[in-house]
Design a protein around this motif. Structure first.
Motif, PDB file in Angstrom:
ATOM      1  N   ILE B 948       0.821  -1.206   0.000  1.00 49.30           N
ATOM      2  CA  ILE B 948       0.000   0.000   0.000  1.00 49.30           C
ATOM      3  C   ILE B 948       0.859   1.261   0.000  1.00 49.30           C
ATOM      4  N   GLY B 949       2.108   1.073  -0.343  1.00 50.93           N
ATOM      5  CA  GLY B 949       2.957   2.227  -0.606  1.00 50.93           C
ATOM      6  C   GLY B 949       3.532   2.904   0.619  1.00 50.93           C
ATOM      7  N   VAL B 950       3.552   2.234   1.738  1.00 45.95           N
ATOM      8  CA  VAL B 950       4.193   2.825   2.911  1.00 45.95           C
ATOM      9  C   VAL B 950       5.254   1.876   3.418  1.00 45.95           C
ATOM     10  N   GLN B 951       6.119   2.406   4.270  1.00 47.20           N
ATOM     11  CA  GLN B 951       7.190   1.564   4.793  1.00 47.20           C
ATOM     12  C   GLN B 951       6.691   0.633   5.857  1.00 47.20           C
ATOM     13  N   LYS B 952       5.789   1.175   6.661  1.00 40.38           N
ATOM     14  CA  LYS B 952       5.438   0.433   7.863  1.00 40.38           C
ATOM     15  C   LYS B 952       4.065   0.867   8.326  1.00 40.38           C
ATOM     16  N   ILE B 953       3.353  -0.055   8.870  1.00 37.52           N
ATOM     17  CA  ILE B 953       2.040   0.301   9.389  1.00 37.52           C
ATOM     18  C   ILE B 953       1.766  -0.514  10.638  1.00 37.52           C
ATOM     19  N   ARG B 954       1.226   0.142  11.629  1.00 33.10           N
ATOM     20  CA  ARG B 954       0.870  -0.562  12.854  1.00 33.10           C
ATOM     21  C   ARG B 954      -0.531  -0.118  13.250  1.00 33.10           C
ATOM     22  N   MET B 955      -1.327  -1.092  13.657  1.00 40.28           N
ATOM     23  CA  MET B 955      -2.661  -0.757  14.160  1.00 40.28           C
ATOM     24  C   MET B 955      -2.796  -1.343  15.541  1.00 40.28           C
ATOM     25  N   TYR B 956      -3.542  -0.637  16.362  1.00 39.39           N
ATOM     26  CA  TYR B 956      -3.656  -1.137  17.732  1.00 39.39           C
ATOM     27  C   TYR B 956      -4.993  -0.749  18.343  1.00 39.39           C
ATOM     28  N   ALA B 957      -5.341  -1.500  19.344  1.00 37.05           N
ATOM     29  CA  ALA B 957      -6.496  -1.151  20.164  1.00 37.05           C
ATOM     30  C   ALA B 957      -6.043  -1.204  21.609  1.00 37.05           C
ATOM     31  N   ASN B 958      -6.602  -0.341  22.389  1.00 40.29           N
ATOM     32  CA  ASN B 958      -6.056  -0.121  23.713  1.00 40.29           C
ATOM     33  C   ASN B 958      -7.213   0.176  24.669  1.00 40.29           C
ATOM     34  N   VAL B 959      -7.198  -0.442  25.822  1.00 42.42           N
ATOM     35  CA  VAL B 959      -8.207  -0.115  26.840  1.00 42.42           C
ATOM     36  C   VAL B 959      -7.493   0.430  28.059  1.00 42.42           C
ATOM     37  N   GLN B 960      -7.893   1.613  28.459  1.00 41.46           N
ATOM     38  CA  GLN B 960      -7.314   2.184  29.676  1.00 41.46           C
ATOM     39  C   GLN B 960      -8.271   1.932  30.830  1.00 41.46           C
ATOM     40  N   ASN B 961      -7.682   1.562  31.954  1.00 40.58           N
ATOM     41  CA  ASN B 961      -8.468   1.330  33.168  1.00 40.58           C
ATOM     42  C   ASN B 961      -9.554   0.273  33.021  1.00 40.58           C
ATOM     43  N   PRO B 962      -9.260  -0.852  32.434  1.00 42.02           N
ATOM     44  CA  PRO B 962     -10.326  -1.839  32.297  1.00 42.02           C
ATOM     45  C   PRO B 962     -10.827  -2.365  33.627  1.00 42.02           C
ATOM     46  N   TRP B 963      -9.925  -2.534  34.576  1.00 43.63           N
ATOM     47  CA  TRP B 963     -10.363  -3.060  35.872  1.00 43.63           C
ATOM     48  C   TRP B 963      -9.698  -2.322  37.016  1.00 43.63           C
ATOM     49  N   LEU B 964     -10.451  -2.188  38.074  1.00 43.73           N
ATOM     50  CA  LEU B 964      -9.918  -1.597  39.289  1.00 43.73           C
ATOM     51  C   LEU B 964     -10.411  -2.438  40.457  1.00 43.73           C
ATOM     52  N   PHE B 965      -9.493  -2.861  41.270  1.00 41.13           N
ATOM     53  CA  PHE B 965      -9.873  -3.624  42.452  1.00 41.13           C
ATOM     54  C   PHE B 965      -9.461  -2.824  43.677  1.00 41.13           C
ATOM     55  N   SER B 966     -10.401  -2.568  44.551  1.00 43.61           N
ATOM     56  CA  SER B 966     -10.033  -1.827  45.755  1.00 43.61           C
ATOM     57  C   SER B 966     -10.551  -2.570  46.971  1.00 43.61           C
TER      58      SER B 966
END
Lengths: 562, 999
Positions: B948-966
């Motif tokens: 697709i004409g690029v050198q490099k490609i990265r895709m990601y998915a990210n979840v911040q704070n999925p769990w908190l135990f107190s």
């Protein structure tokens, strides 16, 4: 190599050029070095002046502290219905070393003393180019310092005395003997007399006559009657002051610059300048608004009901004495058209706005007499503590009692406006006459003629006469005569506690006359003579604030009894 | 030199072996950047047969037999082995090694190989900062570094967390670390730095390493180094992500029915306890709820709302269910023979949890390096940032939102929010704060900072560096609250305020560096510094009330009412002057010595006290390099470190030594008299707070760095703490600022890292850190405790001090409860001295410390071929928080607790009944474990990228704070912000998707 040389030079430049790099230039906040400038030292002097208005005004403990400490718990004034300061009248355990009113006053005066000390220390050098001004500034500051200590010794007895500016943390404090403090006070006042001009630059600043007046008062307290008489007579004979012919006129709100006032602590109506203000216009008021047809309004003031005259004081005045009406407000007029309309609609007799609605006559009226007046007949519904609208002296209670004509301030913008602008009168000529009278009567070889003459000058004005023969006869002046006259002349003026304490009469007179007895019908003769029962000799001195004792690294003894 | 030499040897060998073998070729690339790596060693294992990759990352090697193992290694990357199966082509992806011993790290005024560092310095790579996609760089440090405690104190978007390095040592002043960006100390506040611009962050934790920053290093130092250009063709990158945040859990507030039940219960209690004599009170439960009519407990207004089914949860109206964020960064790096460049532009927008709040940021970063001559190099590192934050004055809104009656109608029929929905004048509908243009609190900030640097090499050993670091920051805050907002509920007028702040500062540093190895065993590295710094702060505030028209907001204050105006302006200047010398000496690559002396001067102190000398020294012994351990093959590195040093803190306000005057009111004859009285005692003796620390540590690496780590123990003492000492007022002053207090910090930090799995396709690495800090007040002014400030000698610096909650008084404890004037159902507190009363002096105790006793972090990075999966977790343990919304006032609704409260019929309830309320009851355990982040990424193969004409490609998915135990159930609140003065918000969970493209 050339480049290298240039860089080396650059480097060297940075190293050497920075001799004063870390000098701190103060811009914005003012720091103590502003007192080293001629205009700056005036800022300090002005701040020293503002100490007394702060003590007597709304910037300190709700505007009540100074007034409470000088008014309550005496033979002439007792507490009204409201306010924690009631307890000053009752001499309970509430008057203790952690009492916040006492602490606030103590702190404010010592801040003022340090401010005055700073001005005194800096004036000679700051104003070196203008020696007269230097002496004038120093004289004013010394005057203030002397007065502040005079205030403190009469409340606390031996207190910490310092006449030097604090420049490093001081954690030790002393209790200098009262006699020694008095000596310092006299020295300061003598300096002020020597160096102050005869006329102050502006009202509120002090001149040498003010200094002489305070000196006369101090000498009286020191029982140096001969000198006191001499100084007081000097002020009377040579000072620029005259008694205001009509006692009541003197207290007109627009007459603060009258010829009788020698020194008054300054308050002003301008809120931008004076956010604290003098609260006296509320403290001496009673619940006039509980009467029918009378609404609380700016004209009549906001009744805080703190100070109530004792039966003793009210009965001291002869009927001919104009000072009774000059001092006490006893009549209120109808100002509530709505209530009047309701009243008329009920088919009652006509009342109009401006008619007398509440009246506290000096002498008790019979019910028959009272019934002749509409308002007297009608009585009050729902306001159980006020049975009628003509209230006899024996029916006064802690809500209803003669209020004040001296401090009433109708020119405030709003009825709830607490900041009063009336100046607090510290000394006026009538008091100097009374000092002269007392000193002449009590000196080693008494001069009763002089004593009577000075006393009668004050009384003549009071009885609105020029003839001594019109006055009730007083054959000779003694301490009780003086105390009675001072009570009548100087009522509500923040003097009585001092008068009693310096003359050793506090306990005796509070036991005789303090507090009040209510015998309003429907109430089982409620008494509030707690003060008279509770007072002990030690109460003639206030407790030293606990914070002072805790924070002193040396032992700072408490006044006995607390 | 060495490398080239080795390369030449290898090449010779290649030539020698050429004839008898088969050729293998391939390309070696970096896993993170996708760039090819030149200079990688390629060796046939067990032989001397090897080569290196060329400038394009290509290699070719002759292998004599099949089933040989090829070993690829390069400094900074984890070594990799591949079995040769006869294929002709073998492309290899190398992974950067987090904790490679020979990595070069920045240590302040220069850099060092990690293996040569003698102080306690932690380094975090930029890619690790960036992987969690936190909008704030500092927040990304959470759980990553031992000894660095990160806690969020506000829920406003764009706000920075509080950072504590090795605990707290100052009682009255900031414990925030010094932040140095590209060599220049900044004014702090790193909201405007984009994490993708960061190459690395180094944290100087102990005095021996922070001593080079002398009088500013007492709270530790964070050094941020941004990415720079490399010689080569331009590389363009575009990074973007989009995220959606939503509260994990709303606060549990009472529904209308529960609220009415609670009021009925309250009425029952009132009836039972109506007699003026306590002795005649009825036993709980003797009044039946059936005897109480709902109309008795509700006002007409509320009853009407109740019968018509009103059940408002203001959170629904005020929180965004989904708040969006997006981030775009466009960057280009590259360079030629003379000039190298790295330029990036960034845009970030983040919506806050509360409606109307958001944060928008524009950043331009330009880094240039110019080789003017062989000897002279000029570098520019600059950043320009502009941001706009829409904030809320959240004191009023937060309280009303949580506690407001559910029977308050949120909106009028015309859709406008109600004003006084209960018609009692006591409750202002909080929706007014977010409705229309009734409220605004907009903060705009422009900031430029940079380092303009020139380096001149006199010889290969000696160079001179001149750094000039200017910084300009200008911010404006406009606040407007019209009469309807919660803030103005008791005033009835609008309030408008405009605040301008203008800050300028500059730093000039002259540095001489000498670096030479004598006789191959003595290595000397000397740095001399002379620097000056100045910072200016100016502020102007204008405020007015009663603006005639809301449309004027804060832009026409001259129309406000005269008597309520506020005008303030301030200006302060602070200057510093410093001399510093540092000597690093290494003997035989085994014994390392560092000595630093810094002589600092500050304008804030009085003449004669301006300067202070801060010395430090540290030694390290690379035991691993000793001959007796040379045969231990498993051991890659073993080093002992010992450090000692002093650093300072000089937090006093400028002009403190002079003694400030206070304006007091004064007048003569009704005219103003300008009056200033002495207010602060001039103290010419004021000096620095000084922290002295000892640090003892061991660093180790085993099995080709598959396990590495370090253990540090430290003890620090801060003396001459600046505290107000109370003095008798007879001096004219109530207090004086003095250097009197003393605190102590002790702790241990353990960092472990390594690869659990290292194979061609699989790689799994774990980083783990743990730190424990114990701080203690040793001395206060006056000697004893300061109960008012909650300072106790021998106890931690920040504690909760109150009565100890001891459950609920039960029905059968009526008689005992009465002794304490309590009733069954009330909260019960421990009567510490058994005198049967609860008083402030004797019965309050220390309930816990506010800073965690220990913190920890865990990062797991798992990759399979082009897929990677990262989990970051952190924990804060052993501290308490005052959960301010754990309240149960009479007429407001109950919040932050489950419904299990005491009634006569529910005697076993966990929580007390609603009326009795004290602060003590609010202190709860705040220990928590948080999964901060989970990221799943995919790197496209080169072939796919090229397609697709690029050198490099990265895709990601990210979840911040999925769990908190107190350990305590916060019912949706975040334990970190639960104790914050105003921003009490639920924990947010954010889902992010993004891509990085390089072309």
């Amino acid at each position: 190599m050339k480049k290298l040389n240039i860089l080396l030079i650059l480097f060297a430049l940075f190293l050497v050029s920075c001799d004063d790099y870390l000098d701190e230039e103060v811009s914005g906040p003012l720091t103590t070095n502003v007192y080293d400038t001629p205009e700056g030292i005036q800022f300090g002097l002005n701040a020293a002046y503002s100490t007394l208005p702060t003590v007597m005004g709304g910037s300190t403990r709700n505007g009540e502290a100074g007034w409470a400490l000088t008014t309550l718990g005496t033979d002439v004034y007792t507490n009204g219905r409201d306010g924690g300061i009631r307890n000053f009248d009752k001499y309970t355990d509430w008057i203790d070393p952690s009492n916040s009113y006492i602490e606030a006053v103590w702190e404010e005066f010592y801040r003022g003393i340090n401010t005055a000390n700073t001005v005194i220390a800096k004036a000679p050098s700051t104003l070196a180019s203008n020696p007269d001004e230097a002496k004038n500034v120093e004289g004013q500051a010394r005057f203030l310092r002397a007065y502040f200590y005079y205030w403190l010794v009469r409340q606390f007895g031996p207190v910490h005395y310092t006449a030097t500016e604090t420049t490093a943390p001081e954690t030790e404090a002393n209790r200098t003997a009262v006699e020694e403090i008095y000596k310092h006070i006299v020295t300061d006042l003598e300096y002020a007399i020597e160096n102050l001009p005869a006329e102050a630059a502006i009202r509120g600043k002090v001149n040498n006559w003010a200094a002489k007046t305070v000196l006369a008062d101090v000498l009286l307290a020191m029982k140096e009657y001969d000198r006191a008489a001499q100084v007081a007579e000097d002020v009377i004979a040579n000072g620029p002051y005259n008694l205001v012919p009509n006692y009541a006129d003197m207290w007109n709100v627009d007459n603060e610059g009258n010829s009788e006032f020698i020194w008054s602590a300054q308050f002003t109506e301008d809120e931008l300048i004076d956010g604290g203000g003098n609260y006296a216009h509320m403290l001496f008021l009673s619940s006039y608004d509980s009467g029918k047809f009378v609404l609380r309004d700016t004209e009549n003031g906001r009744p805080w009901k703190r100070f109530r005259p004792t039966k003793y004081l009210l009965e001291l005045y002869d009927d001919e004495d104009t000072r009774y009406d000059g001092t006490f407000k006893t009549v209120w007029y109808a100002n509530d058209p709505e209530e009047i309309d309701e009243f008329i609609a009920d088919g009652k007799d006509a009342v109009a706005v401006g008619d007398t609605a509440l009246w506290l006559p000096k002498h008790a009226m019979t019910n028959e007499d009272r019934d002749k007046y509409i308002i007297g007949r009608e009585g009050l519904k729902g306001k159980t503590y006020l049975d009628r609208q003509i209230v006899n002296p024996n029916e006064y209670n802690d809500r209803i009692y003669p209020a004040t004509n001296k401090w009433i301030q109708p020119n405030r913008p709003d009825v709830n406006y607490t900041q009063g602008g009336r100046d607090f009168v510290v000394y006026r000529l009538a008091e100097v006459y009374l000092i002269a009278s007392e000193a002449n009567a009590l000196k080693a070889s008494p001069d009763q003629t002089k004593a009577l003459n000075f006393l009668n000058e004050v009384r003549k004005r009071a009885y609105n006469t020029t003839n001594v023969s019109d006055l009730p006869v007083i054959s000779s002046v003694d301490l009780d005569v003086i105390l009675e006259e001072r009570a009548k002349e100087l009522a509500q003026e923040g003097k009585r506690w001092f008068d009693l304490v310096t003359r050793g009469k506090l306990v005796e007179r509070v036991q005789l006359y303090g507090g009040y007895i209510d015998n309003l019908p429907g109430y089982s003769s409620r008494t509030n003579r707690e003060g008279s029962t509770n007072i002990r000799d030690y109460h003639a001195r206030r407790p030293i604030p606990q914070s002072q004792i805790d924070r002193s690294t040396n032992e700072y003894p408490q006044n006995p009894g607390y | 030199m060495k490398k080239i030499f080795l390369t030449m040897i290898c090449m010779c060998m290649v030539l020698l072996n050429y004839a008898q073998s088969k050729e293998v070729t391939g390309i070696v690339t970096d896993q993170a950047t996708g760039e090819t790596i030149p200079g990688v060693n390629v060796v046939v294992k067990g032989t001397t047969n090897g080569t290196v990759t060329n400038i394009d990352g290509k290699y070719s090697i002759n292998v004599s037999k099949t089933n040989a193992t090829l070993l690829f290694s390069f400094v900074g990357y984890a070594p990799q082995e591949f079995v040769y199966n006869g294929q002709g082509k073998l492309d290899v992806v190398l992974v950067t090694d987090a904790l490679t011993v020979d990595e070069v790290i920045v240590v302040g005024y220069g850099s060092q190989k990690k293996s040569d560092v003698t102080g306690a310095v932690s380094s975090v790579k930029g890619s690790f900062i960036n992987e969690t996609k936190e909008a704030n760089v500092m927040a990304a440090l959470a759980g990553k570094v031992a000894g660095v405690d990160v806690s969020l104190k506000s829920g406003q978007p764009g706000s920075s967390p509080e950072i504590l390095i090795r605990g707290r040592s100052s009682l009255s002043y900031s414990n925030a670390p010094l932040v140095v960006v590209d060599g220049i100390p900044t004014s702090g506040g790193l909201e405007d730095i984009n994490s993708e611009d960061i190459k690395s962050m180094e944290i100087l934790k102990d005095a021996s390493s922070a001593a080079i920053y002398g009088a500013r290093g007492a709270n530790g130092v964070i050094i941020i180094t941004t990415k720079r250009g490399k010689k080569g063709k331009p590389t363009f990158t575009y990074d973007a992500y989009f995220g959606i945040s939503s509260p994990t859990n709303k606060a549990k507030v009472q529904s209308a029915d529960e609220y009415v039940g609670h009021l009925l219960e309250k009425e029952r209690k009132n009836r039972e306890e109506s007699d003026s004599d306590r002795a005649n009170w009825l036993t709980p439960g003797s009044v039946s709820l059936n005897d109480i009519d709902v109309q008795d407990v509700l006002t007409e207004q509320q009853y009407d709302a109740y019968t018509s089914g009103v059940d408002t949860d203001f959170q629904d109206e005020i929180f965004r269910n989904q708040s969006f964020q997006q981030n775009h960064r466009f960057g280009v790096t590259g360079g030629g023979d003379v000039t190298r460049y790295a330029v990036s532009m960034n845009y970030l927008k983040q919506e806050g949890t509360m409606k109307t709040t958001d944060y928008e940021r524009y950043t331009l970063r330009t880094n240039f390096d110019i080789d003017v001559t062989d000897r002279l190099k000029i570098s520019l590192s600059q950043q320009v940032g502009y941001s706009e934050s829409n904030l809320l004055d959240d004191t009023g809104i937060v309280y009303s939102m949580y506690t407001g009656s559910p029977l308050a109608r949120a909106y009028n029929e015309d859709g406008t929010p109600t004003l006084d929905p209960l018609k009692d004048g006591n409750f202002r509908n909080p929706i007014n704060d977010i409705y229309g243009n009734q409220h605004e609190n907009l903060r705009k900030t422009f900031r430029y900072f940079g380092n303009i640097s020139a380096t001149y090499k006199f010889t290969d050993d000696l160079k001179y560096i001149l750094n000039v670091g200017p910084e300009f920051k200008s911010s404006q805050t406009g606040q407007f609250n019209n009469a309807n907002t919660t803030k103005r509920a008791n005033f009835g007028t609008s309030l408008a305020r405009k605040e301008n702040e203008f800050e300028t500062s500059y730093t000039v540093e002259n540095i001489l560096q000498f670096n030479k190895t004598f006789n191959e065993i003595h290595k000397l590295d000397a740095t001399l510094l002379f620097s000056v710094q100045e910072s200016n702060y100016e502020e102007t505030v204008a405020e007015g009330q009663g603006i005639p028209s809301d449309s004027q907001k804060y832009n026409r204050l001259q129309d406000s009412k005269t008597e309520n105006r506020v005008i303030e302006s301030t200006n302060t200047r602070t200057r510093w002057e410093s001399y510093m010398a540092r000597f690093n000496y290494t003997l035989n690559d085994k014994y390392l010595f560092t000595f630093t002396g810094r002589y600092d001067g500050s304008s804030k102190l009085s003449e004669g006290n301006k300067y202070e000398f801060f010395p430090s020294g540290s030694v390290a012994w690379k035991i691993g390099n000793e001959d007796f351990l040379a045969n231990v093959e498993a051991l890659d590195n073993l080093k002992l470190r010992l450090g000692y040093g002093t650093v300072g803190r000089n937090p006093i306000d400028p002009y403190s030594t002079y003694g400030e005057l206070k304006a007091v009111e004064g007048s003569f004859d009704n005219q103003e008299a300008v009056s200033y009285r002495p207010d602060e005692l001039p103290n010419s003796e004021l000096s620095w707070e000084v922290t002295t620390t000892y640090n003892l540590a061991v660093d180790f690496a085993l099995w080709q760095n598959r396990l590495n780590g370090s253990i540090d123990v430290y003890k620090g003492k801060t003396t001459d703490l600046l505290l107000d000492r109370l003095i008798p007022i007879t001096s004219g002053y109530k207090q004086v600022l003095e250097n009197v207090g003393e605190t102590e910090n002790r702790g241990i930090e353990i960092t472990l890292g390594g690869d659990v799995i290292r194979s061609k396709d699989w790689r799994w690495s774990l980083d783990l850190n743990f730190s424990h800090n114990k701080n203690e007040i040793k001395k206060l002014s006056g000697g004893g405790d300061d109960v008012g400030n909650k300072w106790f000698v021998g106890r931690p610096l920040q504690v909760a001090y109150d009565w100890k909650y001891d459950g609920v008084w039960r029905l059968n404890q009526l008689a005992e409860a009465e002794k304490y004037l309590a009733r069954p159902g009330d909260a019960r507190y421990v009567d510490q001295n058994g005198d049967e009363t609860l008083n402030d002096d004797d019965d309050r105790v220390i309930l816990g410390q506010l800073d965690p006793k220990w913190i920890g972090g865990l990062t797991s990075r798992l990759s399979y071929k082009n897929l990677d999966f990262t989990v970051v977790a952190s924990t804060r343990q052993g501290h308490v928080v005052k959960h301010d919304l754990r309240i149960q006032p009479g007429n407001t609704r109950r919040v932050g607790l489950s419904g299990d409260y005491w009634t006569p019929e529910n005697d076993g309830a966990e929580f007390p009944r609603y009326t009795r309320n004290t602060d003590a009851y609010k202190t709860v355990d705040a220990s928590s474990v948080r999964i901060r982040n989970i990221t799943l990424g995919y790197n496209f193969t080169n072939e796919m990228a090229h397609k697709i004409g690029v050198q490099k490609i990265r895709m990601y998915a990210n979840v911040q704070n999925p769990w908190l135990f107190s350990s305590f159930d916060f019912d949706g609140f975040d334990p970190d912000t639960a104790g914050a003065a105003d921003s009490k918000i639920p924990t947010l969970r954010t889902v992010i998707v993004g891509l990085n493209v390089t072309f």
